[in-house]
Write a protein that holds these residues in place. Structure first.
Motif, PDB file in Angstrom:
ATOM      1  N   THR A   2       0.844  -1.197   0.000  1.00 39.01           N
ATOM      2  CA  THR A   2       0.000   0.000   0.000  1.00 39.01           C
ATOM      3  C   THR A   2       0.874   1.239   0.000  1.00 39.01           C
ATOM      4  N   ASN A   3       0.425   2.228  -0.725  1.00 40.42           N
ATOM      5  CA  ASN A   3       1.150   3.491  -0.790  1.00 40.42           C
ATOM      6  C   ASN A   3       0.687   4.390   0.340  1.00 40.42           C
ATOM      7  N   LYS A   4       1.630   5.070   0.956  1.00 39.30           N
ATOM      8  CA  LYS A   4       1.302   5.979   2.037  1.00 39.30           C
ATOM      9  C   LYS A   4       0.800   7.294   1.444  1.00 39.30           C
ATOM     10  N   LYS A   5      -0.416   7.671   1.791  1.00 40.77           N
ATOM     11  CA  LYS A   5      -1.005   8.917   1.299  1.00 40.77           C
ATOM     12  C   LYS A   5      -0.772   9.987   2.355  1.00 40.77           C
ATOM     13  N   ARG A   6      -0.294  11.152   1.884  1.00 41.52           N
ATOM     14  CA  ARG A   6       0.050  12.231   2.807  1.00 41.52           C
ATOM     15  C   ARG A   6      -0.752  13.474   2.471  1.00 41.52           C
ATOM     16  N   PHE A   7      -1.190  14.189   3.495  1.00 38.73           N
ATOM     17  CA  PHE A   7      -1.906  15.441   3.277  1.00 38.73           C
ATOM     18  C   PHE A   7      -0.911  16.562   3.007  1.00 38.73           C
ATOM     19  N   ILE A   8      -1.301  17.494   2.164  1.00 37.68           N
ATOM     20  CA  ILE A   8      -0.460  18.637   1.811  1.00 37.68           C
ATOM     21  C   ILE A   8      -0.911  19.809   2.682  1.00 37.68           C
ATOM     22  N   ALA A   9      -0.102  20.138   3.678  1.00 38.88           N
ATOM     23  CA  ALA A   9      -0.462  21.180   4.638  1.00 38.88           C
ATOM     24  C   ALA A   9      -0.550  22.552   3.976  1.00 38.88           C
ATOM     25  N   GLY A  10      -1.634  23.249   4.229  1.00 36.11           N
ATOM     26  CA  GLY A  10      -1.807  24.613   3.741  1.00 36.11           C
ATOM     27  C   GLY A  10      -2.269  24.724   2.304  1.00 36.11           C
ATOM     28  N   ALA A  11      -2.416  23.606   1.611  1.00 32.29           N
ATOM     29  CA  ALA A  11      -2.823  23.645   0.205  1.00 32.29           C
ATOM     30  C   ALA A  11      -4.340  23.744   0.099  1.00 32.29           C
ATOM     31  N   SER A  12      -4.798  24.465  -0.927  1.00 32.40           N
ATOM     32  CA  SER A  12      -6.223  24.609  -1.189  1.00 32.40           C
ATOM     33  C   SER A  12      -6.589  23.849  -2.454  1.00 32.40           C
ATOM     34  N   CYS A  13      -7.739  23.232  -2.448  1.00 29.07           N
ATOM     35  CA  CYS A  13      -8.225  22.488  -3.606  1.00 29.07           C
ATOM     36  C   CYS A  13      -8.569  23.468  -4.727  1.00 29.07           C
ATOM     37  N   PRO A  14      -8.099  23.229  -5.961  1.00 28.42           N
ATOM     38  CA  PRO A  14      -8.426  24.128  -7.063  1.00 28.42           C
ATOM     39  C   PRO A  14      -9.901  24.080  -7.453  1.00 28.42           C
ATOM     40  N   SER A  15     -10.611  23.051  -7.058  1.00 28.22           N
ATOM     41  CA  SER A  15     -12.022  22.920  -7.427  1.00 28.22           C
ATOM     42  C   SER A  15     -12.956  23.520  -6.372  1.00 28.22           C
ATOM     43  N   CYS A  16     -12.871  23.038  -5.127  1.00 27.45           N
ATOM     44  CA  CYS A  16     -13.803  23.500  -4.081  1.00 27.45           C
ATOM     45  C   CYS A  16     -13.188  24.541  -3.144  1.00 27.45           C
ATOM     46  N   HIS A  17     -11.903  24.810  -3.273  1.00 28.64           N
ATOM     47  CA  HIS A  17     -11.166  25.818  -2.508  1.00 28.64           C
ATOM     48  C   HIS A  17     -11.085  25.521  -1.003  1.00 28.64           C
ATOM     49  N   SER A  18     -11.371  24.281  -0.601  1.00 29.16           N
ATOM     50  CA  SER A  18     -11.207  23.899   0.802  1.00 29.16           C
ATOM     51  C   SER A  18      -9.720  23.763   1.103  1.00 29.16           C
ATOM     52  N   GLN A  19      -9.336  24.194   2.293  1.00 28.18           N
ATOM     53  CA  GLN A  19      -7.924  24.142   2.667  1.00 28.18           C
ATOM     54  C   GLN A  19      -7.646  22.879   3.484  1.00 28.18           C
ATOM     55  N   ASP A  20      -6.448  22.335   3.312  1.00 23.41           N
ATOM     56  CA  ASP A  20      -5.971  21.149   4.029  1.00 23.41           C
ATOM     57  C   ASP A  20      -6.805  19.899   3.724  1.00 23.41           C
ATOM     58  N   THR A  21      -7.306  19.771   2.512  1.00 22.06           N
ATOM     59  CA  THR A  21      -8.078  18.577   2.138  1.00 22.06           C
ATOM     60  C   THR A  21      -7.406  17.781   1.025  1.00 22.06           C
ATOM     61  N   VAL A  36     -10.154  15.174  -0.509  1.00 24.08           N
ATOM     62  CA  VAL A  36     -11.054  14.294   0.228  1.00 24.08           C
ATOM     63  C   VAL A  36     -12.421  14.946   0.430  1.00 24.08           C
ATOM     64  N   GLU A  37     -12.534  16.231   0.173  1.00 23.47           N
ATOM     65  CA  GLU A  37     -13.800  16.949   0.354  1.00 23.47           C
ATOM     66  C   GLU A  37     -14.711  16.803  -0.864  1.00 23.47           C
ATOM     67  N   CYS A  38     -14.177  17.092  -2.067  1.00 22.28           N
ATOM     68  CA  CYS A  38     -15.030  17.106  -3.264  1.00 22.28           C
ATOM     69  C   CYS A  38     -14.694  16.009  -4.271  1.00 22.28           C
ATOM     70  N   GLY A  39     -13.579  15.298  -4.088  1.00 21.62           N
ATOM     71  CA  GLY A  39     -13.215  14.217  -5.002  1.00 21.62           C
ATOM     72  C   GLY A  39     -12.363  14.646  -6.178  1.00 21.62           C
ATOM     73  N   TYR A  40     -11.966  15.919  -6.260  1.00 22.93           N
ATOM     74  CA  TYR A  40     -11.083  16.405  -7.333  1.00 22.93           C
ATOM     75  C   TYR A  40      -9.812  15.562  -7.337  1.00 22.93           C
ATOM     76  N   SER A  41      -9.327  15.212  -8.536  1.00 18.76           N
ATOM     77  CA  SER A  41      -8.075  14.468  -8.623  1.00 18.76           C
ATOM     78  C   SER A  41      -7.232  14.991  -9.782  1.00 18.76           C
TER      79      SER A  41
END
Length: 66
Positions: A2-21, A36-41
């Motif tokens: 399994t690959n370790k998934k890491r959160f990107i601190a302080g980053a905002s989603c380009p789609s929903c603009h939520s921070q730290d998601t 993890v908020e809107c499913g943007y990939s």
């Protein structure tokens, strides 16, 4: 494996603009980012693959129609 998934601190989603998601991981030499908020990939190839695109080709001239 399994690959370790890491959160990107302080980053905002380009789609929903939520921070730290946004979470980031590498799978088959491709960088993956997912919200993890809107499913943007997003996918990115490693820089070494992007640069290797057309390096073996050379320009032999420029066509100038008259």
């Amino acid at each position: 494996m399994t690959n370790k998934k890491r959160f990107i601190a302080g980053a905002s989603c380009p789609s929903c603009h939520s921070q730290d998601t946004l979470r980031w991981w590498i799978e088959n030499n491709i960088e993956l980012v997912e919200c993890v908020e809107c499913g943007y990939s997003e996918q990115r190839k490693p820089q070494s693959v992007e640069k290797a695109g057309r390096t073996s080709e050379q320009m032999i001239g420029i066509f100038k129609p008259e």
